[in-house]
Write an enzyme that holds these catalytic residues in place. Structure first.
Site, PDB file in Angstrom:
ATOM      1  N   SER A 136       0.722  -1.238  -0.046  1.00 47.46           N
ATOM      2  CA  SER A 136      -0.035  -0.055  -0.016  1.00 47.46           C
ATOM      3  C   SER A 136       0.947   1.235   0.004  1.00 47.46           C
ATOM      4  CB  SER A 136      -0.687  -0.179   1.204  1.00 47.46           C
ATOM      5  OG  SER A 136      -0.168   0.302   2.372  1.00 47.46           O
ATOM      6  N   ASP A 137       0.298   2.281  -0.436  1.00 46.06           N
ATOM      7  CA  ASP A 137       0.765   3.495  -0.207  1.00 46.06           C
ATOM      8  C   ASP A 137       0.732   3.787   1.180  1.00 46.06           C
ATOM      9  OD1 ASP A 137       1.904   6.014  -0.477  1.00 46.06           O
ATOM     10  OD2 ASP A 137       0.735   6.650  -2.122  1.00 46.06           O
ATOM     11  N   TRP A 138       1.483   4.863   1.780  1.00 46.51           N
ATOM     12  CA  TRP A 138       1.527   5.126   3.367  1.00 46.51           C
ATOM     13  C   TRP A 138       0.253   5.526   3.592  1.00 46.51           C
ATOM     14  CZ3 TRP A 138       5.351   2.925   1.320  1.00 46.51           C
ATOM     15  CH2 TRP A 138       6.663   2.642   2.036  1.00 46.51           C
ATOM     16  N   PHE A 139      -0.424   4.816   4.713  1.00 46.51           N
ATOM     17  CA  PHE A 139      -1.694   5.123   5.232  1.00 46.51           C
ATOM     18  C   PHE A 139      -2.615   4.944   4.175  1.00 46.51           C
ATOM     19  CE2 PHE A 139       1.547   7.282   7.808  1.00 46.51           C
ATOM     20  CZ  PHE A 139       1.147   6.440   8.950  1.00 46.51           C
ATOM     21  N   ALA A 140      -2.813   4.124   3.044  1.00 49.77           N
ATOM     22  CA  ALA A 140      -3.803   4.144   1.885  1.00 49.77           C
ATOM     23  C   ALA A 140      -4.762   2.904   2.128  1.00 49.77           C
ATOM     24  CB  ALA A 140      -3.036   4.212   0.716  1.00 49.77           C
TER      25      ALA A 140
END
Length: 364
Positions: A136-140
């Site tokens: 995942s993208d960061w916090f996505a």
């Protein structure tokens, strides 16, 4: 340089196909507006980096072409549009053996990218045959306990409680085994398990070391210069020829002489040579357009005059353009990610379009 700093995973390349010049993160993507160009560059990038022992993470999957409302908007895309326009650079990266793919913040056809079975399991892992892992993208990752079931393999940064001990206990064993297997397969394929230069948290000395050589800088400069494409050259004005060069060269716009935020390390600071956000690069040195033009003009026995600002300043420049044989230039400033450009246009006074000179401005 990555390996010298003890790193073995590179969060790139970004291969989004640009939909508009307003895009706040256009500077970060290598495909430009052309899926074929993106395919050629993405494959070459992956083969080059991974051949040197650094894993690539191609991003952002998928349809992450705007920054406005980036966490919530939904890209409504039919299959033909997806496969013909936006998927080709990702397909090329997969064919080149990319180790990982990063899923995006946005929704696609109503469902978050990082929990979208159609995107992750059907299209990427199924039809494209991707055998690496999805991160995942960061916090996505939305707060779905079954994200792994929908095709996500690694949640980042791992501190958002999506995969806490309680959630891990509820994972379906088959989905968990597949996620772990994909991560390990990419590690072993690129041989990241061999020749560790450091193991966190004992990497600070390497991380802070200078790995940029003069040869690296020369190569980067030459590559940047040779990659420039001139799309329009009315009247054959460029390059300026000594025998017919203008007596005075007008350089219009503040961006011509600003060297950027060279001492800023915060990602939120964009400058004229690198956009803001996680893709921001703090440059060791910059040759500004004005510096280079002045140096070349002096060598040719010509003069230059710089104008910056708007309104009265531009009217003064216009007067000189009408009176003399000038060429003119106004560089445009990129925006940081999280923001798209609001206005991108030529000034209303058509007189600015004289002698083949086109001036553009950006309003924020």
């Amino acid at each position: 340089e990555f390996k010298g700093k003890g790193a073995n995973v590179l969060l790139g390349p970004g291969v989004q196909v640009l939909r508009t010049a307003w895009g706040g993160r256009n500077f970060d993507y290598i495909s430009g507006e052309d899926p074929f160009l993106g395919s050629q560059l993405a494959g070459a990038f992956v083969r080059g980096a991974q051949g040197a022992g650094v894993m690539c993470v191609v991003k952002h999957w998928a349809f992450n072409e705007q920054e406005t409302d980036r966490y919530n908007y939904s890209a409504e895309v039919d299959e033909r549009t997806a496969w013909e326009l936006y998927y080709p650079p990702f397909e090329a990266a997969v064919e080149a053996g990319v180790g990982a793919v990063m899923c995006a913040f946005n929704r696609v056809n109503g469902t978050h990218s990082c929990t979208n079975s159609d995107l992750l399991k059907r299209d990427l892992k199924g039809r494209m045959g991707f055998r690496g892992f999805v991160v995942s993208d960061w916090f996505a990752t939305p707060n779905h306990f079954d994200a792994i079931d929908h095709g996500l393999d690694m949640d980042m940064p791992g501190t958002d409680s999506i995969l806490n001990e309680s959630a891990a206990a509820d994972l379906k064993p088959r989905a968990a085994d597949e996620a772990v297997s994909r991560i390990l397969a990419s590690i072993y394929k690129i041989k990241l398990n061999e020749g560790w230069s450091c193991i966190p948290p004992h990497c600070q000395l390497l991380r802070s070391s200078l790995r940029r050589s003069e040869q690296d800088v020369e190569l980067a400069t030459r590559a940047a210069a040779e990659s420039i494409v001139l799309l329009k050259n009315s009247g054959g004005i460029l390059p300026l020829r000594l025998s017919a060069a203008p007596r005075i060269i007008a350089v219009v716009g503040a961006a011509a002489h600003l060297g950027g935020n060279l001492n800023k390390t915060e990602e939120s600071y964009p400058d004229y040579y690198s956009g803001g956000g996680s893709g921001h690069m703090v440059l060791a040195s910059v040759t500004t357009p004005l510096d280079a033009i002045a140096r070349r003009a002096a060598a040719a026995g010509r003069h230059h005059q710089a104008f910056e600002g708007s309104g009265q300043v531009f009217r003064g420049a216009l007067h000189l353009l009408q009176e003399s044989r000038f060429q003119s230039l106004l560089p445009i400033r990129p925006r940081p990610f999280l923001h798209d450009l609001r206005v991108f246009h030529a000034p209303g006074d058509a007189a600015f379009r004289l002698r083949g000179a086109s001036l553009f401005q950006v309003e924020h």
